[in-house]
Each structure stands twice: as structure tokens, then as C-alpha cells.
Design a protein around this motif. Structure first.
Motif, PDB file in Angstrom:
ATOM      1  N   GLN A 160       3.510   8.554   5.660  1.00  0.00           N
ATOM      2  CA  GLN A 160       2.337   9.210   6.238  1.00  0.00           C
ATOM      3  C   GLN A 160       2.653  10.567   6.853  1.00  0.00           C
ATOM      4  N   GLY A 199       0.225   3.979  -2.698  1.00  0.00           N
ATOM      5  CA  GLY A 199      -1.067   4.647  -2.774  1.00  0.00           C
ATOM      6  C   GLY A 199      -1.874   4.140  -3.955  1.00  0.00           C
ATOM      7  N   GLU A 200      -2.822   4.928  -4.398  1.00  0.00           N
ATOM      8  CA  GLU A 200      -3.655   4.543  -5.539  1.00  0.00           C
ATOM      9  C   GLU A 200      -2.778   4.408  -6.792  1.00  0.00           C
ATOM     10  N   LYS A 203       0.052   7.258  -6.626  1.00  0.00           N
ATOM     11  CA  LYS A 203      -0.059   8.657  -6.204  1.00  0.00           C
ATOM     12  C   LYS A 203       0.931   9.015  -5.097  1.00  0.00           C
ATOM     13  N   LYS A 204       1.471   8.000  -4.417  1.00  0.00           N
ATOM     14  CA  LYS A 204       2.407   8.274  -3.326  1.00  0.00           C
ATOM     15  C   LYS A 204       3.844   7.883  -3.646  1.00  0.00           C
ATOM     16  N   GLY A 255       0.780  -1.228   0.000  1.00  0.00           N
ATOM     17  CA  GLY A 255       0.000   0.000   0.000  1.00  0.00           C
ATOM     18  C   GLY A 255       0.814   1.282   0.000  1.00  0.00           C
ATOM     19  N   TYR A 267       8.846   6.578  -2.090  1.00  0.00           N
ATOM     20  CA  TYR A 267       7.472   6.975  -1.793  1.00  0.00           C
ATOM     21  C   TYR A 267       7.460   8.012  -0.663  1.00  0.00           C
TER      22      TYR A 267
END
Length: 341
Positions: free
Chosen positions: A283, A146-147, A241-242, A143, A280
Motif C-alpha cells: 500500500q 489486486g485485481e 494488477k499489484k 488480496g 507485489y
């Protein structure tokens, strides 16, 4: 216990099947390898490498043995359907090399027959479990990217001799692998765009392809092969996206040296130079850059799944609808290649 009989004894059986089954001998064994008599002439030495396996040129012996509960079809492509049907009609589960069939219609017929007989029929899409694909999957499932926005898969060569190839066949022999990897990971797309042709023999051959898969969530996946690539692309490039992930090319199975004896189980310990590169934003908004070790490839996962399915503990890891979708994509791509004049 899986009791297995192979139809065919080419390099694929020796390299991509037998070592992985041998590793799992507590729950599976190979009883037979069927070969036509003419294929055995001058090639008996290889048979001696496997003293516990019975080699036979009697297909009836294999089909009538009640102990055998899995037939693995590993013949030239045009015989896959014939032997798959034969196995099912004789009450045997069947694992068939890719391409599972030469048309999607034939594949549907085989799956319908298996359902009617209450048996398993599955395509050996083992390249889902290549070292690079398993590494990419691990990163995606973490994950951190991201998307997902774009995934690009390359399976390239530098072989100018391809100019002499004046027939179709690359899609069925090669594209079936990366196309299935995308379908297996992301499902069937809502739209496809094809650029399929030959650099040297347009309309006659299919040795260049660039197929784009478009998904409802905005993801685009790209599958590309060319025989005129002198510098390797990454085998996979993934953008989200990340962040992004680059998976270097690990080379081709066909280029590996053949031993003078049974193939060992691959050690697959890759140096850090071949590890993936991951970048990446975490958070907290901080940039993370790291190398990702290569996962171990394992073609035996298919056999583990068959064992579990027949025990009633799992669903097929390669779904019927996925196999049909891959063949439909290849059929459409073939038509584009033939029109690329």
C-alpha cells in the motif's frame, strides 16, 4: 455420524478416501466396501489391511442396510451414473468420483433425482483441496495481488509413450481436475476457447489441451496439459494488477510410491525449494518479495462438508451447476479433439 459404504476398492479409495475418513472417526466410519466377486480373486490380502471394514460382494446387503447413510461411488467412469442412481433410489446420499457422469444431461438427471428424494448427491471434486491449489487460493484471497488479470494452470507430463494412445479419455480422466479447480474458484466463464488435440494422433486422441476461460471482469484463466513437457512449468501462475505469484509443481500423485499396507495420511511437509514465490507492491508503493509456505492438502474437506450439509449447517461445497458446467466444457472439448485432423 456418517456411516459410509464404498462401491469399488481401487487405489483411489485406499489413497484419497480412507486415510482422511479415518482421521475423522469421531463423526464418520466406513462400514462396507463392495467389490464384485471376480475382482476379489487373488486380491484378498489388501482386504486384510482393513479389519474393521466389512467386504462384501452383495450390493443388496449394502443398499438395504439402514445404518448406511452415504454411498461413495468409486468405480470405472462408465458405471458412476448407474450406481449413483441405485444409491438414491435406495434412500442413500451419494458422493460420486469424477467425472460425476459421462454427460452433462446424465448429471442433471442424477441431481434431479436427488432433489426429488430429498437426498444429497455430490461430485468428489477433491482436487480443489490439493496443497498447491489451497496455497494459490490463500494468496488470492489475501488480496495482495489486486485485481486478477490472468491465472494459468499446468498439469503436464513427459511421457513420449503417449504416442501409442489412440483413444479418447484424457479429458474425462485428467482435465476434469484443473477445469473444476478454475470453475470452483472463479465460477462459470462467459466465453471459452479450445485447443484440444493429440500431438501424435490428431482426431483420434485428446492428450493435449489448452482451454481459455474468459470472465466478465477481464480475468483470463488458462488450463493446459501436454505429455511432452520435460521441464516443469509452475503448476499455477497468477498475475494481478499489484503483483504475481508462482506456485511450483509438487509432482503427480500417480508417481508416489505405494505402501505394502494401508496408505498413511500424507505428511506433506514441503521443503522451501517448493514454496511459492510472491512479489507485489504494498500500500506504500514498496516492492515485497517473499516465499509462501505450501498449505496442507486435505481431501477430507469434502467429507466435512457432507457431514455439515446433512446436519443442516452448510451448503454443498461442490455445487450442482458447477459439476454440470465442467461436464459441458469437457463435452465441447471432446468435439474439438475429434475434429482436430
Amino acid at each position: 455420524m456418517l456411516v459410509i459404504a464404498y462401491i469399488g476398492f481401487g487405489n483411489s479409495v485406499c489413497q484419497y478416501h480412507l486415510p482422511y475418513v479415518e482421521e475423522r472417526k469421531e463423526k464418520m466410519k466406513v462400514k462396507y466396501i463392495y467389490r464384485r466377486e471376480e475382482d476379489r480373486v487373488g486380491d484378498l490380502e489388501r482386504e486384510s489391511w482393513y479389519p474393521t471394514i466389512r467386504f462384501t460382494s452383495s450390493i443388496e446387503e449394502v443398499m438395504q442396510d439402514s445404518e448406511v447413510n452415504l454411498i461413495v461411488v468409486n468405480t470405472p467412469d462408465q458405471f458412476h451414473v448407474m450406481y449413483s442412481r441405485m444409491a438414491l433410489e435406495n434412500g442413500k446420499n451419494v458422493l460420486t468420483e469424477k467425472p460425476f457422469a459421462m454427460t452433462s444431461a446424465e448429471a442433471k438427471e442424477i441431481f434431479a433425482l436427488a432433489k426429488e428424494k430429498g437426498l444429497l448427491a455430490m461430485a468428489n471434486q477433491n482436487r480443489r483441496f490439493d496443497a498447491d491449489m489451497r496455497t494459490v487460493r490463500k494468496v488470492i484471497e489475501s488480496g495482495v495481488l489486486g485485481e486478477l488479470i490472468e491465472v494459468e494452470s499446468h498439469y503436464d507430463y513427459y511421457r513420449p509413450a503417449i504416442a501409442a494412445n489412440k483413444r479418447m479419455g484424457v479429458l474425462y480422466g485428467l482435465a476434469v481436475h484443473p477445469v473444476d479447480q478454475i470453475i470452483g474458484e472463479f465460477g462459470v466463464p462467459e466465453k471459452l476457447v479450445y485447443d484440444v488435440r493429440s500431438i501424435d494422433n490428431p482426431g483420434i486422441s485428446d492428450d493435449y489441451y489448452d482451454i481459455d476461460f474468459f470472465y466478465p471482469n477481464g480475468l483470463k484463466a488458462i488450463v493446459k496439459t501436454s505429455y511432452y513437457v520435460k521441464l516443469d512449468y509452475p503448476s499455477f501462475t497468477v498475475h494481478g494488477k499489484k503483483g504475481s505469484f508462482l506456485m511450483p509443481s509438487l509432482g503427480h500423485n500417480s508417481s508416489k510410491e505405494k505402501p505394502n499396507g494401508p496408505y498413511p495420511l500424507p505428511a506433506e511437509e514441503y521443503p522451501e525449494a517448493l514454496w511459492g514465490t510472491l512479489a507485489y507492491m504494498d500500500q506504500e508503493g514498496k516492492e515485497v518479495n517473499m516465499k509462501v509456505p505450501v498449505e496442507k492438502g486435505d481431501y477430507g474437506i469434502i467429507y466435512d462438508n457432507i457431514f455439515d450439509v446433512l446436519a443442516g449447517n452448510a451448503e454443498k461445497i461442490v455445487k450442482d451447476e458447477e459439476v454440470v458446467a465442467v461436464l459441458q466444457i469437457i463435452e465441447a472439448a471432446m468435439n474439438v479433439a475429434k475434429e482436430a485432423k
